[in-house]
Motif scaffolding. Structure first.
Motif, PDB file in Angstrom:
ATOM      1  N   GLY A   9       0.832  -1.196   0.000  1.00  0.00           N
ATOM      2  CA  GLY A   9       0.000   0.000   0.000  1.00  0.00           C
ATOM      3  C   GLY A   9       0.866   1.245   0.000  1.00  0.00           C
ATOM      4  N   GLY A  10       1.969   1.174  -0.760  1.00  0.00           N
ATOM      5  CA  GLY A  10       2.919   2.291  -0.788  1.00  0.00           C
ATOM      6  C   GLY A  10       2.658   3.271  -1.917  1.00  0.00           C
ATOM      7  N   SER A  11       1.521   3.114  -2.603  1.00  0.00           N
ATOM      8  CA  SER A  11       1.246   3.994  -3.736  1.00  0.00           C
ATOM      9  C   SER A  11       0.471   5.239  -3.349  1.00  0.00           C
ATOM     10  N   HIS A  12       0.053   5.323  -2.097  1.00  0.00           N
ATOM     11  CA  HIS A  12      -0.789   6.467  -1.690  1.00  0.00           C
ATOM     12  C   HIS A  12      -0.691   6.652  -0.174  1.00  0.00           C
ATOM     13  N   GLY A  13      -1.060   7.832   0.277  1.00  0.00           N
ATOM     14  CA  GLY A  13      -1.279   8.081   1.707  1.00  0.00           C
ATOM     15  C   GLY A  13      -0.086   7.796   2.595  1.00  0.00           C
ATOM     16  N   ILE A  14      -0.345   7.085   3.688  1.00  0.00           N
ATOM     17  CA  ILE A  14       0.691   6.816   4.690  1.00  0.00           C
ATOM     18  C   ILE A  14       1.824   5.978   4.093  1.00  0.00           C
ATOM     19  N   GLY A  15       1.465   4.968   3.298  1.00  0.00           N
ATOM     20  CA  GLY A  15       2.493   4.107   2.706  1.00  0.00           C
ATOM     21  C   GLY A  15       3.422   4.881   1.792  1.00  0.00           C
TER      22      GLY A  15
ATOM     23  N   VAL B 228       7.331  -0.450  -3.532  1.00  0.00           N
ATOM     24  CA  VAL B 228       5.973  -0.127  -3.089  1.00  0.00           C
ATOM     25  C   VAL B 228       4.978  -0.978  -3.873  1.00  0.00           C
ATOM     26  N   THR B 229       3.884  -1.331  -3.209  1.00  0.00           N
ATOM     27  CA  THR B 229       2.857  -2.143  -3.875  1.00  0.00           C
ATOM     28  C   THR B 229       1.490  -1.475  -3.781  1.00  0.00           C
ATOM     29  N   GLY B 230       0.587  -1.959  -4.612  1.00  0.00           N
ATOM     30  CA  GLY B 230      -0.788  -1.477  -4.639  1.00  0.00           C
ATOM     31  C   GLY B 230      -1.479  -2.140  -5.821  1.00  0.00           C
TER      32      GLY B 230
ATOM     33  N   GLY C 258       0.100  -5.423  -7.199  1.00  0.00           N
ATOM     34  CA  GLY C 258      -0.328  -6.660  -6.558  1.00  0.00           C
ATOM     35  C   GLY C 258      -1.357  -6.399  -5.482  1.00  0.00           C
ATOM     36  N   ASP C 259      -2.189  -7.423  -5.263  1.00  0.00           N
ATOM     37  CA  ASP C 259      -3.241  -7.361  -4.249  1.00  0.00           C
ATOM     38  C   ASP C 259      -2.803  -8.244  -3.080  1.00  0.00           C
ATOM     39  N   VAL C 260      -2.720  -7.680  -1.884  1.00  0.00           N
ATOM     40  CA  VAL C 260      -2.231  -8.481  -0.747  1.00  0.00           C
ATOM     41  C   VAL C 260      -3.193  -9.610  -0.375  1.00  0.00           C
ATOM     42  N   SER C 261      -4.420  -9.548  -0.870  1.00  0.00           N
ATOM     43  CA  SER C 261      -5.369 -10.619  -0.544  1.00  0.00           C
ATOM     44  C   SER C 261      -5.265 -11.784  -1.536  1.00  0.00           C
TER      45      SER C 261
ATOM     46  N   ALA D 235      -0.860  -1.925   3.704  1.00  0.00           N
ATOM     47  CA  ALA D 235      -2.056  -1.894   2.842  1.00  0.00           C
ATOM     48  C   ALA D 235      -3.298  -2.111   3.692  1.00  0.00           C
ATOM     49  N   GLY D 236      -4.284  -1.273   3.478  1.00  0.00           N
ATOM     50  CA  GLY D 236      -5.502  -1.413   4.271  1.00  0.00           C
ATOM     51  C   GLY D 236      -6.662  -0.714   3.603  1.00  0.00           C
ATOM     52  N   THR D 237      -7.856  -1.133   4.001  1.00  0.00           N
ATOM     53  CA  THR D 237      -9.057  -0.554   3.442  1.00  0.00           C
ATOM     54  C   THR D 237     -10.084  -0.385   4.554  1.00  0.00           C
TER      55      THR D 237
ATOM     56  N   LEU E  65       3.684  -3.220  11.320  1.00  0.00           N
ATOM     57  CA  LEU E  65       2.301  -3.350  10.856  1.00  0.00           C
ATOM     58  C   LEU E  65       1.558  -2.056  11.162  1.00  0.00           C
ATOM     59  N   THR E  66       0.745  -1.603  10.215  1.00  0.00           N
ATOM     60  CA  THR E  66      -0.064  -0.406  10.461  1.00  0.00           C
ATOM     61  C   THR E  66      -1.401  -0.834  11.048  1.00  0.00           C
ATOM     62  N   THR E  67      -1.598  -0.504  12.312  1.00  0.00           N
ATOM     63  CA  THR E  67      -2.877  -0.802  12.969  1.00  0.00           C
ATOM     64  C   THR E  67      -3.729   0.466  12.893  1.00  0.00           C
ATOM     65  N   SER E  68      -4.402   0.815  13.978  1.00  0.00           N
ATOM     66  CA  SER E  68      -5.213   2.037  14.033  1.00  0.00           C
ATOM     67  C   SER E  68      -5.667   2.222  15.472  1.00  0.00           C
ATOM     68  N   VAL E  69      -5.825   3.463  15.882  1.00  0.00           N
ATOM     69  CA  VAL E  69      -6.370   3.685  17.229  1.00  0.00           C
ATOM     70  C   VAL E  69      -7.832   3.249  17.296  1.00  0.00           C
TER      71      VAL E  69
ATOM     72  N   GLY F 298     -10.448  -6.047  12.851  1.00  0.00           N
ATOM     73  CA  GLY F 298      -9.295  -6.452  12.047  1.00  0.00           C
ATOM     74  C   GLY F 298      -8.007  -5.816  12.546  1.00  0.00           C
ATOM     75  N   LYS F 299      -8.092  -4.563  12.950  1.00  0.00           N
ATOM     76  CA  LYS F 299      -6.896  -3.883  13.461  1.00  0.00           C
ATOM     77  C   LYS F 299      -6.484  -4.458  14.825  1.00  0.00           C
ATOM     78  N   ALA F 300      -7.475  -4.881  15.625  1.00  0.00           N
ATOM     79  CA  ALA F 300      -7.153  -5.554  16.894  1.00  0.00           C
ATOM     80  C   ALA F 300      -6.421  -6.862  16.606  1.00  0.00           C
TER      81      ALA F 300
ATOM     82  N   PRO G 105      -1.981   4.764  13.700  1.00  0.00           N
ATOM     83  CA  PRO G 105      -2.386   6.152  13.418  1.00  0.00           C
ATOM     84  C   PRO G 105      -3.763   6.472  13.986  1.00  0.00           C
ATOM     85  N   GLY G 106      -3.918   7.734  14.369  1.00  0.00           N
ATOM     86  CA  GLY G 106      -5.238   8.291  14.628  1.00  0.00           C
ATOM     87  C   GLY G 106      -5.752   8.870  13.314  1.00  0.00           C
ATOM     88  N   PRO G 107      -6.518   9.945  13.359  1.00  0.00           N
ATOM     89  CA  PRO G 107      -7.027  10.520  12.107  1.00  0.00           C
ATOM     90  C   PRO G 107      -5.927  11.250  11.339  1.00  0.00           C
ATOM     91  N   ILE G 108      -5.641  10.742  10.154  1.00  0.00           N
ATOM     92  CA  ILE G 108      -4.539  11.270   9.339  1.00  0.00           C
ATOM     93  C   ILE G 108      -5.106  11.812   8.031  1.00  0.00           C
ATOM     94  N   ALA G 109      -4.630  12.965   7.624  1.00  0.00           N
ATOM     95  CA  ALA G 109      -5.121  13.601   6.389  1.00  0.00           C
ATOM     96  C   ALA G 109      -4.431  12.986   5.178  1.00  0.00           C
TER      97      ALA G 109
HETATM   98  N1  LIG Z   1      -5.711   7.626   7.155  1.00  0.00           N
HETATM   99  C1  LIG Z   1      -6.031   7.387   8.414  1.00  0.00           C
HETATM  100  O1  LIG Z   1      -6.614   8.263   9.095  1.00  0.00           O
HETATM  101  C2  LIG Z   1      -5.693   6.071   9.050  1.00  0.00           C
HETATM  102  C3  LIG Z   1      -5.906   5.925  10.417  1.00  0.00           C
HETATM  103  C4  LIG Z   1      -5.587   4.733  11.039  1.00  0.00           C
HETATM  104  C5  LIG Z   1      -5.045   3.707  10.298  1.00  0.00           C
HETATM  105  N2  LIG Z   1      -4.849   3.836   8.967  1.00  0.00           N
HETATM  106  C6  LIG Z   1      -4.274   2.707   8.249  1.00  0.00           C
HETATM  107  O2  LIG Z   1      -3.127   3.127   7.537  1.00  0.00           O
HETATM  108  C7  LIG Z   1      -2.950   2.323   6.379  1.00  0.00           C
HETATM  109  C8  LIG Z   1      -2.824   3.223   5.175  1.00  0.00           C
HETATM  110  O3  LIG Z   1      -3.999   4.017   5.110  1.00  0.00           O
HETATM  111  P1  LIG Z   1      -4.102   5.331   4.222  1.00  0.00           P
HETATM  112  O4  LIG Z   1      -5.002   6.232   4.929  1.00  0.00           O
HETATM  113  O5  LIG Z   1      -2.753   5.780   3.824  1.00  0.00           O
HETATM  114  O6  LIG Z   1      -4.899   4.729   2.981  1.00  0.00           O
HETATM  115  P2  LIG Z   1      -4.891   5.141   1.449  1.00  0.00           P
HETATM  116  O7  LIG Z   1      -4.403   6.522   1.251  1.00  0.00           O
HETATM  117  O8  LIG Z   1      -6.238   4.750   0.957  1.00  0.00           O
HETATM  118  O9  LIG Z   1      -3.825   4.141   0.839  1.00  0.00           O
HETATM  119  C9  LIG Z   1      -4.041   2.769   0.928  1.00  0.00           C
HETATM  120  C10 LIG Z   1      -2.958   2.067   0.161  1.00  0.00           C
HETATM  121  O10 LIG Z   1      -3.171   0.653   0.264  1.00  0.00           O
HETATM  122  C11 LIG Z   1      -3.320   0.108  -1.041  1.00  0.00           C
HETATM  123  N3  LIG Z   1      -4.224  -1.033  -0.957  1.00  0.00           N
HETATM  124  C12 LIG Z   1      -5.500  -1.080  -0.514  1.00  0.00           C
HETATM  125  N4  LIG Z   1      -5.979  -2.328  -0.595  1.00  0.00           N
HETATM  126  C13 LIG Z   1      -4.966  -3.096  -1.087  1.00  0.00           C
HETATM  127  C14 LIG Z   1      -4.826  -4.468  -1.404  1.00  0.00           C
HETATM  128  N5  LIG Z   1      -5.832  -5.348  -1.241  1.00  0.00           N
HETATM  129  N6  LIG Z   1      -3.643  -4.914  -1.879  1.00  0.00           N
HETATM  130  C15 LIG Z   1      -2.613  -4.067  -2.071  1.00  0.00           C
HETATM  131  N7  LIG Z   1      -2.688  -2.747  -1.790  1.00  0.00           N
HETATM  132  C16 LIG Z   1      -3.851  -2.283  -1.315  1.00  0.00           C
HETATM  133  C17 LIG Z   1      -3.848   1.284  -1.879  1.00  0.00           C
HETATM  134  O11 LIG Z   1      -3.634   1.131  -3.267  1.00  0.00           O
HETATM  135  P3  LIG Z   1      -4.762   0.464  -4.225  1.00  0.00           P
HETATM  136  O12 LIG Z   1      -6.096   0.943  -3.749  1.00  0.00           O
HETATM  137  O13 LIG Z   1      -4.388   0.920  -5.589  1.00  0.00           O
HETATM  138  O14 LIG Z   1      -4.600  -1.008  -4.053  1.00  0.00           O
HETATM  139  C18 LIG Z   1      -2.990   2.409  -1.321  1.00  0.00           C
HETATM  140  O15 LIG Z   1      -1.683   2.352  -1.843  1.00  0.00           O
HETATM  141  C19 LIG Z   1      -4.154   1.382   6.330  1.00  0.00           C
HETATM  142  O16 LIG Z   1      -3.802   0.138   6.873  1.00  0.00           O
HETATM  143  C20 LIG Z   1      -5.174   2.078   7.205  1.00  0.00           C
HETATM  144  O17 LIG Z   1      -6.101   1.192   7.777  1.00  0.00           O
HETATM  145  C21 LIG Z   1      -5.154   5.007   8.314  1.00  0.00           C
END
Ligand SMILES: NC(=O)c1ccc[n+]([C@@H]2O[C@H](COP(=O)([O-])OP(=O)(O)OC[C@H]3O[C@@H](n4cnc5c(N)ncnc54)[C@H](OP(=O)(O)O)[C@@H]3O)[C@@H](O)[C@H]2O)c1
Length: 262
Positions: free
Chosen positions: A28-34, A50-52, A74-77, A103-105, A149-153, A168-170, A195-199
């Motif tokens: 999940g290194g293509s966007h956001g926190i990753g 990085v994957t996604g 690639g899809d981690v699932s 990677a998370g959703t 591992l990226t969990t969540s509050v 799932g995060k637990a 992480p808590g709430p992240i922009a």
């Molecule tokens: N943002 C927050 O406030 C927050 C808070 C607590 C925890 N987190 C955790 O932090 C992590 C990153 O979150 P984010 O906010 O940075 O999310 P994001 O901006 O939506 O980025 C998610 C990344 O994961 C990839 N991804 C999603 N499903 C995937 C799959 N099945 N296989 C491979 N890659 C996958 C996405 O790419 P594709 O969609 O192209 O696959 C993307 O690169 C997650 O685990 C999330 O639960 C985030």
């Protein structure tokens, strides 16, 4: 595998600002926190894969990160995708010093409306995907490597509409401890960043602009630091756990403005 002696010096400097020569995977290194984690590692001299799932997002990430990064679709699932990722790591890097299981959703829905399909889809990425990412990349990890591992509050509280995601995060929090116990003999440390709430901009794509603005305003109002966090702030904590926290394993570091602690 020889047991790491208690008196062995930690691998690398205790507080380093360079990761020259280190090799890392960020799922999940293509966007956001990753992406922020990958950017920080590259800035500090590491080589990163990085994957996604989305190729356009991976192309953008690769362009932003430069030649020290490789983007692997690639899809981690999907087990075959994880096998392919391990093959790419073996071919391109030969081994790994860190894995960021990120990677998370998330899909907000109350208990009454969650379908079995939605339940399985979220857990396939967030839980099963995380578990097998670690398992498949494990043979490539050198002694002294770090897994984060990226969990969540969210798993620390009862937040309406997050039953599947938070459970799932637990599970990831629990895996962090068990993996840490099983890998300690190799000197491989396993920690979680929470992480808590992240922009990241993701919220705006999962709900209406109005609902997103209201959600953000609530998160800011309830937060001791009165703001959202940045992906960079999470990346700094994750990199610290992977490389610098050489006497820390099984731990979870919150990056949440204090909202889960105060
Ligand atoms: N943002 C927050 O406030 C927050 C808070 C607590 C925890 N987190 C955790 O932090 C992590 C990153 O979150 P984010 O906010 O940075 O999310 P994001 O901006 O939506 O980025 C998610 C990344 O994961 C990839 N991804 C999603 N499903 C995937 C799959 N099945 N296989 C491979 N890659 C996958 C996405 O790419 P594709 O969609 O192209 O696959 C993307 O690169 C997650 O685990 C999330 O639960 C985030």
């Amino acid at each position: 595998m020889s047991r790491v002696r208690r008196t062995d010096a930690p691998r690398g400097a205790l507080a380093t600002d360079t990761y020259d020569g280190r090799r890392a995977v960020v799922t999940g290194g293509s966007h956001g926190i990753g992406l922020a984690i990958a950017r920080l590692l590259v800035e500090r001299g590491a080589r990163v894969i990085v994957t996604g799932r989305s190729q356009p997002a991976l192309d953008d990430a690769r362009a932003a990160l430069g030649d020290s990064a490789l983007a692997v679709r690639g899809d981690v699932s999907t087990p075959a995708d994880l096998d392919a990722l391990a093959d790419r790591v073996r071919t391109r890097f030969g081994g790994l010093d860190a894995v960021f299981v990120n990677a998370g959703t998330a899909r907000a829905a109350p208990l009454e409306t969650v379908t079995e399909q939605e339940y399985d889809e979220v857990n396939a990425t967030n839980v099963r995907g995380a578990y097998f990412t670690v398992q498949k990349l494990l043979p490539l990890l050198g002694d002294g490597a770090g897994i984060v591992l990226t969990t969540s509050v969210a798993h620390l509280a009862g937040i309406r509409g997050t039953s599947v995601y938070s459970a799932g995060k637990a599970a990831l929090r629990s895996m962090t401890r068990t993996f840490a116990a099983e890998l300690a003999d190799r000197g491989v440390r396993v920690n979680a960043v929470s992480p808590g709430p992240i922009a990241t901009g993701t919220l705006e794509t999962t709900m209406s602009a109005e609902a997103a603005a209201e959600f953000v305003a609530q998160r800011v109002a309830e937060n001791p630091l009165q703001r959202l966090g940045t992906p960079r702030e999470v990346a700094l904590a994750a990199a610290f756990l992977a490389f610098d926290a050489t006497y820390t394993t099984g731990a979870e570091l919150t990056v949440d403005g204090g909202v889960s602690q105060l």
